[in-house]
Design a protein around this motif. Structure first.
Motif, PDB file in Angstrom:
ATOM      1  N   SER A  73       0.851  -1.213   0.000  1.00  0.00           N
ATOM      2  CA  SER A  73       0.000   0.000   0.000  1.00  0.00           C
ATOM      3  C   SER A  73       0.875   1.246   0.000  1.00  0.00           C
ATOM      4  O   SER A  73       0.898   2.004   0.974  1.00  0.00           O
ATOM      5  CB  SER A  73      -0.905   0.022   1.242  1.00  0.00           C
ATOM      6  OG  SER A  73      -1.583  -1.193   1.406  1.00  0.00           O
ATOM      7  N   VAL A  74       1.620   1.414  -1.066  1.00  0.00           N
ATOM      8  CA  VAL A  74       2.528   2.569  -1.199  1.00  0.00           C
ATOM      9  C   VAL A  74       2.113   3.370  -2.436  1.00  0.00           C
ATOM     10  O   VAL A  74       1.366   2.855  -3.272  1.00  0.00           O
ATOM     11  CB  VAL A  74       4.011   2.114  -1.326  1.00  0.00           C
ATOM     12  CG1 VAL A  74       4.419   1.269  -0.133  1.00  0.00           C
ATOM     13  CG2 VAL A  74       4.257   1.362  -2.633  1.00  0.00           C
ATOM     14  N   PRO A  75       2.563   4.619  -2.584  1.00  0.00           N
ATOM     15  CA  PRO A  75       2.234   5.373  -3.804  1.00  0.00           C
ATOM     16  C   PRO A  75       2.626   4.567  -5.049  1.00  0.00           C
ATOM     17  O   PRO A  75       3.672   3.884  -5.035  1.00  0.00           O
ATOM     18  CB  PRO A  75       3.095   6.635  -3.665  1.00  0.00           C
ATOM     19  CG  PRO A  75       3.308   6.790  -2.189  1.00  0.00           C
ATOM     20  CD  PRO A  75       3.391   5.399  -1.639  1.00  0.00           C
ATOM     21  N   GLY A 100      -2.992  -0.148  -5.324  1.00  0.00           N
ATOM     22  CA  GLY A 100      -2.713   1.060  -6.107  1.00  0.00           C
ATOM     23  C   GLY A 100      -3.878   1.541  -6.959  1.00  0.00           C
ATOM     24  O   GLY A 100      -4.657   0.753  -7.482  1.00  0.00           O
ATOM     25  N   SER A 101      -3.946   2.857  -7.125  1.00  0.00           N
ATOM     26  CA  SER A 101      -5.057   3.478  -7.853  1.00  0.00           C
ATOM     27  C   SER A 101      -4.954   3.307  -9.367  1.00  0.00           C
ATOM     28  O   SER A 101      -5.899   3.607 -10.087  1.00  0.00           O
ATOM     29  CB  SER A 101      -5.106   4.976  -7.543  1.00  0.00           C
ATOM     30  OG  SER A 101      -5.232   5.175  -6.168  1.00  0.00           O
ATOM     31  N   THR A 102      -3.790   2.908  -9.864  1.00  0.00           N
ATOM     32  CA  THR A 102      -3.633   2.623 -11.293  1.00  0.00           C
ATOM     33  C   THR A 102      -3.176   1.177 -11.394  1.00  0.00           C
ATOM     34  O   THR A 102      -2.509   0.675 -10.479  1.00  0.00           O
ATOM     35  CB  THR A 102      -2.568   3.535 -11.948  1.00  0.00           C
ATOM     36  OG1 THR A 102      -1.277   3.102 -11.513  1.00  0.00           O
ATOM     37  CG2 THR A 102      -2.758   4.991 -11.557  1.00  0.00           C
ATOM     38  N   SER A 132      -4.108  11.288   4.788  1.00  0.00           N
ATOM     39  CA  SER A 132      -3.068  10.272   4.593  1.00  0.00           C
ATOM     40  C   SER A 132      -2.330  10.018   5.907  1.00  0.00           C
ATOM     41  O   SER A 132      -2.490  10.758   6.874  1.00  0.00           O
ATOM     42  CB  SER A 132      -2.095  10.701   3.490  1.00  0.00           C
ATOM     43  OG  SER A 132      -1.554  11.961   3.805  1.00  0.00           O
ATOM     44  N   GLY A 133      -1.544   8.926   5.906  1.00  0.00           N
ATOM     45  CA  GLY A 133      -0.780   8.566   7.107  1.00  0.00           C
ATOM     46  C   GLY A 133      -1.524   7.590   7.997  1.00  0.00           C
ATOM     47  O   GLY A 133      -2.742   7.412   7.850  1.00  0.00           O
ATOM     48  N   PRO A 134      -0.805   6.961   8.951  1.00  0.00           N
ATOM     49  CA  PRO A 134      -1.401   5.906   9.777  1.00  0.00           C
ATOM     50  C   PRO A 134      -2.529   6.374  10.693  1.00  0.00           C
ATOM     51  O   PRO A 134      -3.421   5.590  11.024  1.00  0.00           O
ATOM     52  CB  PRO A 134      -0.225   5.370  10.605  1.00  0.00           C
ATOM     53  CG  PRO A 134       0.877   6.332  10.452  1.00  0.00           C
ATOM     54  CD  PRO A 134       0.645   7.121   9.215  1.00  0.00           C
TER      55      PRO A 134
END
Ligand SMILES: NC(=O)c1ccc[n+]([C@@H]2O[C@H](COP(=O)([O-])OP(=O)(O)OC[C@H]3O[C@@H](n4cnc5c(N)ncnc54)[C@H](O)[C@@H]3O)[C@@H](O)[C@H]2O)c1
Ligand SMILES: O=C(O)C(=O)C[C@]1(C(=O)O)C=C[C@@H](O)C=C1
Length: 309
Positions: A73-75, A100-102, A132-134
Motif C-alpha cells: 500500500s505505497v504510492p 494502487g489506484s492505477t 493520509s498517514g497511519p
C-alpha cells in the motif's frame, strides 16, 4: 469475532489504506500475525504506538519472510522498488497484492520481479478520503465498497478465491477487470475529479481580483467539496497522474471538448442546451444517491465466501 484467513500477513506501507486494512485485520481476527513495514522510522513508530500490528520493521524484505499474504500500500510510483526489495524473500505459494489506484503501470513495475510460485493479484479498493498517514485510517473503510481485481491471465483460481475472501471479510464487493479498462474507468470517475479539483482551487488561489481571504470567507458548499478533494496527498496524486497518463489525457481531451460546448452555449445564451445537459446529469446523481443508500444497509456488499478457495 475471530475468522483466521492467513497465518501471517505483511503490510508494506501503513498510511490511510494500509492502516485501515491493519485495523480491520485486527478487529476481525483475520491473521495469526501481522508484520508492518514502512520506509520512514517515524511512521513505523507511529504505527507501533497505534498498535496496528504484531511486529514492525523498516525493511520490507524482512517483513515478507514467511508471510502468506503481502499487501503493498505505497504510492504507485514506488511499487516497482518495493517489488524488487521483497522478491528474494517471498515464500512459494504466497499471495502478493497491492491497492494502487492505477493498475497497468503497477503490473508493469511489479510483475517482472515476482518469483515463480508466488501468486501476484493486483487489486484496488475504491474507498478512501483526502487524508493520509497511519492516523487517518479507520476500521470499516472498505465496508460496502468495491474492490477491483485485475488478475493476470495465469492467475491461480484458488489464490484468487482466498484473496476474494479476505476483501469480503473486510466488507467489500468484488469485481474483476482487465488493467487497461480499469485505468480508463478510474480516469473518469476518480482521477479527473481530483485533477479538476486541484485546478479549480489553484485558479481561485491565482485570481488577482478576488483575495484569498474572500475565497475562504465566502466559499460556498460547491467550492468546499472541491477543496476537500484538492487537499488529497500530493505524492499519491502526482504518481497517479504520471502512471495513468494515457487514459487521463484521453479523458481530459473529452472533458475540454465538452467544456467548450458548455462555454459556447453560455456565450450564445442557448438555455435549452444548458437545461438539457443539467437534466441529464441530474439523473446520474440520483442513481448514485440511490446506490449510496444501499451502502448504509447492514448487508450491503457482503458476499458469500468463495467455495473454491
Ligand atoms: N487515499 C485513497 O483514497 C486511496 C484509495 C484507494 C487506493 N489508494 C492507493 O493506495 C496506496 C496508498 O495510499 P494511501 O492513501 O494509503 O497513502 P499514504 O500516503 O497515507 O500512505 C503511503 C504509505 O506508503 C509508505 N511508503 C512510501 N514509499 C514507500 C516505499 N518505497 N517503501 C515502503 N513504504 C513506502 C509511506 O511511508 C506511507 O506509510 C496508493 O497507491 C494509492 O494510490 C489510495
Ligand atoms: O473519497 C475520496 O476522498 C477519494 O479520493 C477516494 C478515491 C476516489 O476517487 O473515490 C481516491 C482514489 C482511489 O484510488 C480510490 C478512491
Amino acid at each position: 469475532m475471530s475468522d483466521l484467513l492467513f497465518d501471517r500477513i505483511a503490510l508494506i506501507g501503513i498510511g490511510l489504506i494500509g492502516s485501515s486494512i491493519a485495523r480491520d485485520i485486527k478487529a476481525l481476527g483475520l491473521a495469526g500475525e501481522v508484520v508492518i513495514s514502512t520506509r520512514s522510522p517515524e511512521t513505523l513508530k507511529r504505527a507501533e504506538e497505534l498498535a496496528l500490528g504484531d511486529r514492525y520493521t523498516t525493511s520490507a524484505a524482512e517483513a515478507v519472510r514467511d508471510a502468506d499474504l503481502i499487501v503493498v500500500s505505497v504510492p504507485v510510483g514506488s511499487s516497482g522498488l518495493v517489488a524488487e526489495q521483497i522478491a528474494p524473500n517471498l515464500k512459494p505459494g504466497a499471495i502478493l497484492t497491492d491497492v494502487g489506484s492505477t493498475k497497468a503501470s503497477v503490473i508493469a513495475q511489479m510483475a517482472p520481479h515476482v518469483p515463480e510460485g508466488v501468486h501476484f493479484i493486483p487489486g484496488h479498493p475504491l474507498a478512501g478520503t483526502e487524508k493520509s498517514g497511519p492516523d487517518a485510517g479507520f476500521e470499516g473503510l472498505f465496508r460496502g465498497r468495491w474492490c477491483i481485481f485485475t488478475p493476470l491471465p495465469e492467475t491461480d483460481e484458488a489464490a484468487l478465491g482466498r484473496l476474494r475472501n479476505f476483501w469480503i471479510a473486510l466488507g467489500s464487493k468484488i469485481d474483476e477487470m482487465d488493467p487497461q479498462h480499469h485505468d480508463k474507468v478510474l480516469a473518469i470517475v476518480s482521477h479527473l475529479p481530483h485533477i479538476i479539483a486541484y485546478n479549480i482551487v489553484g485558479t481561485a488561489d491565482d485570481l488577482e481580483t478576488v483575495t484569498e481571504s474572500e475565497v475562504i470567507k465566502y466559499s460556498a458548499s460547491g467550492f468546499r467539496d472541491f477543496t476537500r478533494l484538492a487537499a488529497s496527498d500530493p505524492t499519491m496524486w502526482r504518481d497517479v497522474c504520471l502512471h495513468n497518463k494515457d487514459a487521463i489525457l484521453e479523458m481530459l481531451a473529452r472533458f475540454s471538448e465538452d467544456l467548450a460546448y458548455l462555454q459556447r452555449a453560455i456565450r450564445w445564451g442557448e438555455g435549452d442546451k444548458l437545461f438539457e445537459l443539467f437534466s441529464r446529469t441530474r439523473t446520474i446523481r440520483r442513481s448514485i444517491v440511490q446506490a449510496g443508500q444501499d451502502v448504509d444497509a447492514p448487508d450491503f456488499g457482503r458476499h458469500a465466501l468463495d467455495p473454491k478457495a
